[in-house]
Design a protein around this motif. Structure first.
Motif, PDB file in Angstrom:
ATOM      1  N   ILE A 108       0.864  -1.176   0.000  1.00 53.95           N
ATOM      2  CA  ILE A 108       0.000   0.000   0.000  1.00 53.95           C
ATOM      3  C   ILE A 108       0.903   1.229   0.000  1.00 53.95           C
ATOM      4  O   ILE A 108       1.763   1.367   0.859  1.00 53.95           O
ATOM      5  N   ASP A 109       0.687   2.093  -0.965  1.00 58.49           N
ATOM      6  CA  ASP A 109       1.434   3.348  -1.020  1.00 58.49           C
ATOM      7  C   ASP A 109       0.453   4.467  -0.697  1.00 58.49           C
ATOM      8  O   ASP A 109      -0.014   5.176  -1.582  1.00 58.49           O
ATOM      9  N   ASP A 110       0.093   4.569   0.578  1.00 57.75           N
ATOM     10  CA  ASP A 110      -0.932   5.518   1.001  1.00 57.75           C
ATOM     11  C   ASP A 110      -0.469   6.239   2.254  1.00 57.75           C
ATOM     12  O   ASP A 110      -0.544   5.708   3.354  1.00 57.75           O
ATOM     13  N   THR A 111       0.031   7.441   2.077  1.00 55.73           N
ATOM     14  CA  THR A 111       0.461   8.212   3.238  1.00 55.73           C
ATOM     15  C   THR A 111      -0.645   9.120   3.752  1.00 55.73           C
ATOM     16  O   THR A 111      -0.418   9.947   4.621  1.00 55.73           O
ATOM     17  N   THR A 112      -1.855   8.952   3.243  1.00 53.51           N
ATOM     18  CA  THR A 112      -2.985   9.671   3.834  1.00 53.51           C
ATOM     19  C   THR A 112      -3.537   8.882   5.019  1.00 53.51           C
ATOM     20  O   THR A 112      -4.181   9.443   5.890  1.00 53.51           O
ATOM     21  N   SER A 113      -3.283   7.577   5.036  1.00 59.55           N
ATOM     22  CA  SER A 113      -3.657   6.734   6.171  1.00 59.55           C
ATOM     23  C   SER A 113      -2.673   7.005   7.303  1.00 59.55           C
ATOM     24  O   SER A 113      -1.474   7.140   7.079  1.00 59.55           O
ATOM     25  N   ILE A 114      -3.159   7.054   8.521  1.00 58.68           N
ATOM     26  CA  ILE A 114      -2.292   7.298   9.678  1.00 58.68           C
ATOM     27  C   ILE A 114      -1.222   6.217   9.785  1.00 58.68           C
ATOM     28  O   ILE A 114      -0.055   6.503  10.077  1.00 58.68           O
ATOM     29  N   PHE A 115      -1.592   4.968   9.510  1.00 57.67           N
ATOM     30  CA  PHE A 115      -0.625   3.879   9.593  1.00 57.67           C
ATOM     31  C   PHE A 115       0.393   3.976   8.460  1.00 57.67           C
ATOM     32  O   PHE A 115       1.583   3.734   8.665  1.00 57.67           O
ATOM     33  N   GLY A 116      -0.077   4.339   7.270  1.00 58.11           N
ATOM     34  CA  GLY A 116       0.835   4.513   6.141  1.00 58.11           C
ATOM     35  C   GLY A 116       1.805   5.651   6.362  1.00 58.11           C
ATOM     36  O   GLY A 116       2.990   5.552   6.031  1.00 58.11           O
TER      37      GLY A 116
END
Length: 196
Positions: free
Chosen positions: A68-76
């Motif tokens: 997952i390339d998602d830095t909008t997620s807190i975990f990402g």
């Protein structure tokens, strides 16, 4: 605050739940079965507010993950922050029923010098001595160090907005609890032993 999404599902929005176990994406015993079998219910109840943390010990696990390339997620974002600091971190969806998000931390990249400092602090702060030359103990200590850094990132990013609950399974995952308590972090902790 909760939001009713169906007659039997309630997703909790005001809390982040991280569940840490040596067996996340690492099939080494019965705890692996527990972690895998509860994933669908955890995702149903917590959705994007739930993440599993485990050690990245074997490249073969990559076949069971969808990065997952998602830095909008807190975990990402927390995983990305650790990666930027030079740590080997994988943020992915585990391709099992429920498809939970996982953060895998590579304890084998902790330098010997850093590991010695971590062991010293474990002894100084908690009176726990760690023998030298034991690869498994060194991995467990390195994993604990990285897990604590990940929880630190969550607190920096969301500590004032959401409650953080950190659930740890057995001794191989539980060491971060000591420093979370010592540092008086705003994190509620749960420890589960699976002894029979």
């Amino acid at each position: 605050m909760t939001k009713r999404t169906s007659k039997k599902t309630t997703i909790v929005h005001d809390s982040l739940l991280v569940e840490t176990a040596w067996e996340v994406c690492n099939q080494v015993g019965g705890i692996y079965t527990v972690i895998r079998s509860k994933a669908p219910a955890m995702m149903e109840n917590h959705g994007e507010h739930y993440c599993m943390i485990g050690p990245y010990l074997n490249k073969s696990i990559l076949a069971e993950l969808e990065p997952i390339d998602d830095t909008t997620s807190i975990f990402g974002l927390a995983a990305s922050n650790l990666s930027k600091r030079g740590y080997d971190v994988i943020y992915a969806e585990w391709l099992i029923t429920g498809k939970p998000r996982v953060v895998l931390l590579n304890p084998n990249v902790i330098e010997e010098k850093t590991l010695s400092v971590i062991k010293y602090l474990l002894w100084k702060n908690h009176n726990i001595s760690a023998p030298g030359g034991n690869k498994l103990i060194d991995q467990v200590i390195g994993f604990a160090y990285l897990t604590k850094l990940f929880v630190d990132e969550l607190v920096k990013l969301e500590g004032s907005n959401k409650k953080i609950i950190a659930h740890f399974h057995e001794w191989m995952a539980g060491l971060p609890i000591l420093d979370i308590k010592r540092d008086q972090m705003p994190v509620k902790t749960i420890f589960t032993t699976h002894a029979t």
